[in-house]
Design a protein around this motif. Structure first.
Motif, PDB file in Angstrom:
ATOM      1  N   LYS A 165      26.815  50.811  50.838  1.00 38.73           N
ATOM      2  CA  LYS A 165      28.096  51.130  51.449  1.00 38.73           C
ATOM      3  C   LYS A 165      29.240  50.685  50.546  1.00 38.73           C
ATOM      4  N   TRP A 166      30.268  51.553  50.469  1.00 43.41           N
ATOM      5  CA  TRP A 166      31.469  51.194  49.716  1.00 43.41           C
ATOM      6  C   TRP A 166      32.288  50.205  50.535  1.00 43.41           C
ATOM      7  N   ILE A 167      32.485  49.026  50.013  1.00 47.00           N
ATOM      8  CA  ILE A 167      33.232  47.995  50.732  1.00 47.00           C
ATOM      9  C   ILE A 167      34.717  48.267  50.560  1.00 47.00           C
ATOM     10  N   PRO A 168      35.466  48.425  51.639  1.00 45.26           N
ATOM     11  CA  PRO A 168      36.912  48.653  51.499  1.00 45.26           C
ATOM     12  C   PRO A 168      37.582  47.494  50.770  1.00 45.26           C
ATOM     13  N   GLY A 169      38.417  47.814  49.808  1.00 45.19           N
ATOM     14  CA  GLY A 169      39.095  46.811  49.008  1.00 45.19           C
ATOM     15  C   GLY A 169      38.392  46.490  47.711  1.00 45.19           C
ATOM     16  N   THR A 172      41.303  47.796  45.396  1.00 46.01           N
ATOM     17  CA  THR A 172      42.640  47.299  45.735  1.00 46.01           C
ATOM     18  C   THR A 172      42.665  45.788  45.950  1.00 46.01           C
ATOM     19  N   ASN A 173      41.550  45.209  46.341  1.00 44.62           N
ATOM     20  CA  ASN A 173      41.479  43.767  46.565  1.00 44.62           C
ATOM     21  C   ASN A 173      40.230  43.224  45.866  1.00 44.62           C
ATOM     22  N   ALA A 174      40.163  43.475  44.554  1.00 49.26           N
ATOM     23  CA  ALA A 174      38.952  43.168  43.797  1.00 49.26           C
ATOM     24  C   ALA A 174      38.687  41.674  43.697  1.00 49.26           C
ATOM     25  N   HIS A 175      39.736  40.840  43.667  1.00 46.67           N
ATOM     26  CA  HIS A 175      39.529  39.394  43.528  1.00 46.67           C
ATOM     27  C   HIS A 175      38.813  38.810  44.737  1.00 46.67           C
ATOM     28  N   GLN A 176      39.109  39.335  45.911  1.00 45.88           N
ATOM     29  CA  GLN A 176      38.460  38.819  47.111  1.00 45.88           C
ATOM     30  C   GLN A 176      37.061  39.392  47.313  1.00 45.88           C
ATOM     31  N   VAL A 177      36.883  40.655  46.939  1.00 46.85           N
ATOM     32  CA  VAL A 177      35.605  41.319  47.188  1.00 46.85           C
ATOM     33  C   VAL A 177      34.604  41.047  46.067  1.00 46.85           C
ATOM     34  N   LEU A 178      35.069  41.131  44.826  1.00 50.42           N
ATOM     35  CA  LEU A 178      34.168  41.008  43.678  1.00 50.42           C
ATOM     36  C   LEU A 178      34.306  39.685  42.932  1.00 50.42           C
ATOM     37  N   GLY A 179      35.277  38.866  43.306  1.00 44.54           N
ATOM     38  CA  GLY A 179      35.498  37.628  42.570  1.00 44.54           C
ATOM     39  C   GLY A 179      34.333  36.665  42.632  1.00 44.54           C
ATOM     40  N   PRO A 189      36.865  26.973  33.305  1.00 44.25           N
ATOM     41  CA  PRO A 189      36.096  27.223  34.530  1.00 44.25           C
ATOM     42  C   PRO A 189      36.947  27.192  35.793  1.00 44.25           C
ATOM     43  N   GLY A 190      38.068  26.511  35.774  1.00 50.58           N
ATOM     44  CA  GLY A 190      38.905  26.454  36.959  1.00 50.58           C
ATOM     45  C   GLY A 190      39.694  27.711  37.217  1.00 50.58           C
ATOM     46  N   ARG A 191      39.826  28.561  36.224  1.00 52.96           N
ATOM     47  CA  ARG A 191      40.575  29.795  36.405  1.00 52.96           C
ATOM     48  C   ARG A 191      39.769  30.777  37.249  1.00 52.96           C
ATOM     49  N   ALA A 192      40.474  31.602  37.994  1.00 50.81           N
ATOM     50  CA  ALA A 192      39.803  32.607  38.829  1.00 50.81           C
ATOM     51  C   ALA A 192      39.063  33.607  37.945  1.00 50.81           C
ATOM     52  N   PRO A 193      37.841  33.982  38.291  1.00 50.94           N
ATOM     53  CA  PRO A 193      37.080  34.913  37.448  1.00 50.94           C
ATOM     54  C   PRO A 193      37.776  36.263  37.370  1.00 50.94           C
ATOM     55  N   LYS A 194      37.666  36.853  36.211  1.00 56.17           N
ATOM     56  CA  LYS A 194      38.335  38.125  35.969  1.00 56.17           C
ATOM     57  C   LYS A 194      37.433  39.277  36.375  1.00 56.17           C
ATOM     58  N   THR A 195      38.009  40.244  37.067  1.00 60.13           N
ATOM     59  CA  THR A 195      37.279  41.438  37.491  1.00 60.13           C
ATOM     60  C   THR A 195      37.805  42.645  36.714  1.00 60.13           C
ATOM     61  N   TYR A 196      36.954  43.613  36.546  1.00 61.45           N
ATOM     62  CA  TYR A 196      37.298  44.810  35.789  1.00 61.45           C
ATOM     63  C   TYR A 196      37.226  46.033  36.701  1.00 61.45           C
ATOM     64  N   LYS A 197      38.007  47.012  36.356  1.00 61.49           N
ATOM     65  CA  LYS A 197      38.033  48.262  37.103  1.00 61.49           C
ATOM     66  C   LYS A 197      37.435  49.373  36.250  1.00 61.49           C
ATOM     67  N   ILE A 211      37.629  56.399  51.490  1.00 61.88           N
ATOM     68  CA  ILE A 211      38.324  55.156  51.137  1.00 61.88           C
ATOM     69  C   ILE A 211      38.242  54.922  49.635  1.00 61.88           C
ATOM     70  N   ALA A 212      37.093  55.196  49.051  1.00 63.91           N
ATOM     71  CA  ALA A 212      36.947  55.026  47.597  1.00 63.91           C
ATOM     72  C   ALA A 212      37.885  55.964  46.844  1.00 63.91           C
ATOM     73  N   ILE A 213      38.056  57.173  47.343  1.00 69.20           N
ATOM     74  CA  ILE A 213      38.964  58.123  46.694  1.00 69.20           C
ATOM     75  C   ILE A 213      40.405  57.648  46.800  1.00 69.20           C
ATOM     76  N   SER A 214      40.760  57.117  47.956  1.00 69.17           N
ATOM     77  CA  SER A 214      42.136  56.621  48.136  1.00 69.17           C
ATOM     78  C   SER A 214      42.420  55.438  47.214  1.00 69.17           C
ATOM     79  N   GLU A 215      41.471  54.527  47.092  1.00 67.42           N
ATOM     80  CA  GLU A 215      41.676  53.379  46.208  1.00 67.42           C
ATOM     81  C   GLU A 215      41.738  53.809  44.745  1.00 67.42           C
ATOM     82  N   ALA A 216      40.920  54.767  44.365  1.00 68.62           N
ATOM     83  CA  ALA A 216      40.956  55.251  42.984  1.00 68.62           C
ATOM     84  C   ALA A 216      42.288  55.951  42.690  1.00 68.62           C
ATOM     85  N   GLN A 217      42.823  56.670  43.640  1.00 71.62           N
ATOM     86  CA  GLN A 217      44.116  57.327  43.437  1.00 71.62           C
ATOM     87  C   GLN A 217      45.239  56.314  43.300  1.00 71.62           C
ATOM     88  N   LEU A 218      45.165  55.200  44.019  1.00 70.99           N
ATOM     89  CA  LEU A 218      46.186  54.167  43.897  1.00 70.99           C
ATOM     90  C   LEU A 218      46.182  53.530  42.511  1.00 70.99           C
TER      91      LEU A 218
END
Length: 291
Positions: A165-169, A172-179, A189-197, A211-218
């Protein structure tokens, strides 16, 4: 005495004349049709395949025997055999897909495979160029039955995949979902991990991933999607008019796009190797000139 000697000579000559035809007939019969020696009967060991062939998976054997699918050997006949020309019912027809429809038959919209082949080749060119420039490609196939082919397509071109399932965010909210899944920075090590798009998204079932299409368009990420006759192709960047309900057809399209991206990855590695060799050559020339 002389007459007896003459009689014996005549008798010997007669025997030779009688025997000669028999010898000639025997030689002719031997040359014409002597039955061949019976071949040895096959043994039980010769009929049983070797152990290595039995241990080899059937799917791998089929993939090795079948010609690999690439954008260069793709034809309308292969698209037709995969069932990509069958659209949805005319009651679900999207008017924006009119340029892609060949006609109707028994209440079904028939997709023009000539248009499918043109748009598929364009999508392959896009995937190849993005791979040549070092971009990341994300394959998304969340419909039941699409999981395995989505993973195989992503692994073939060293890309990424979303088969659940595509997780909303996710974008658009990659740090919370994929961080939490990203590796920490070794320098800090104390820095927040970097995510890529991703630089390109290949969407195999766009109807269930709005939802995935809407996030990609943003985030202005281009999308390659399989658009059936019940979906508006203007919502994605590079539509491919085809039947999205055929697992065999979707697998065919995914393999073609993945092979194009794999070709781009190979070209990029070759270019980088050439640059490294040129740098070493120029460095050696400079050192030689200084001496």
């Amino acid at each position: 005495m002389a007459s007896r000697t003459l009689y014996q000579a005549l008798a010997g000559t007669r025997k030779q004349l009688v025997v000669a035809p028999r010898t000639w007939m025997r030689t002719l019969s031997t040359a014409q049709g002597t039955p061949a020696a019976p071949e040895s009967a096959p043994t039980l060991e010769s009929l049983v395949p070797p152990t290595d062939a039995l241990k080899k998976p059937i799917r791998r054997t089929i993939n090795e025997t079948v010609e690999p699918i690439t954008p260069y050997n793709m034809t309308i006949a292969k698209l037709l055999a995969a069932g990509l020309h069958l659209g949805h019912s005319t009651s679900l027809w999207e008017p924006a897909t009119l340029p892609f429809i060949f006609g109707t038959r028994e209440g079904l919209s028939i997709i023009n495979l000539e248009q499918t082949l043109v748009y598929l080749r364009r999508a392959c060119n896009v995937a190849r160029e993005i791979a040549v420039r070092g971009g990341t490609i994300l394959f998304v196939g969340t419909r039941p039955g699409f999981q395995d082919l989505t993973i195989d397509a992503a692994r073939q071109c060293e890309g990424y995949h979303v088969s659940g399932k595509w997780i909303p965010g996710t974008l658009t909210n990659a740090h919370q979902v994929l961080g939490r899944h990203a590796p920490p920075d070794p320098e800090d090590p104390g820095r927040a991990p970097k995510t890529y798009k991703p630089d390109l998204i290949v969407l195999l079932n766009p109807l269930e991933n709005k939802i995935a299409i809407s996030e990609a368009q943003l985030h202005k990420i281009p999308i390659i999607a399989i658009t059936d006759t019940d979906y508006d192709p203007r919502r994605v960047t590079y539509p491919i008019p085809a039947n999205d309900d055929s697992i065999r057809g979707v697998e065919l399209i995914a393999k073609v796009i993945s092979s194009a991206a794999k070709d781009g990855v190979f070209r990029r590695k070759h270019m980088l190797d050439q640059k490294v060799k040129e740098t070493k050559f120029n460095r050696n020339e400079n050192n030689f000139s200084r001496r």
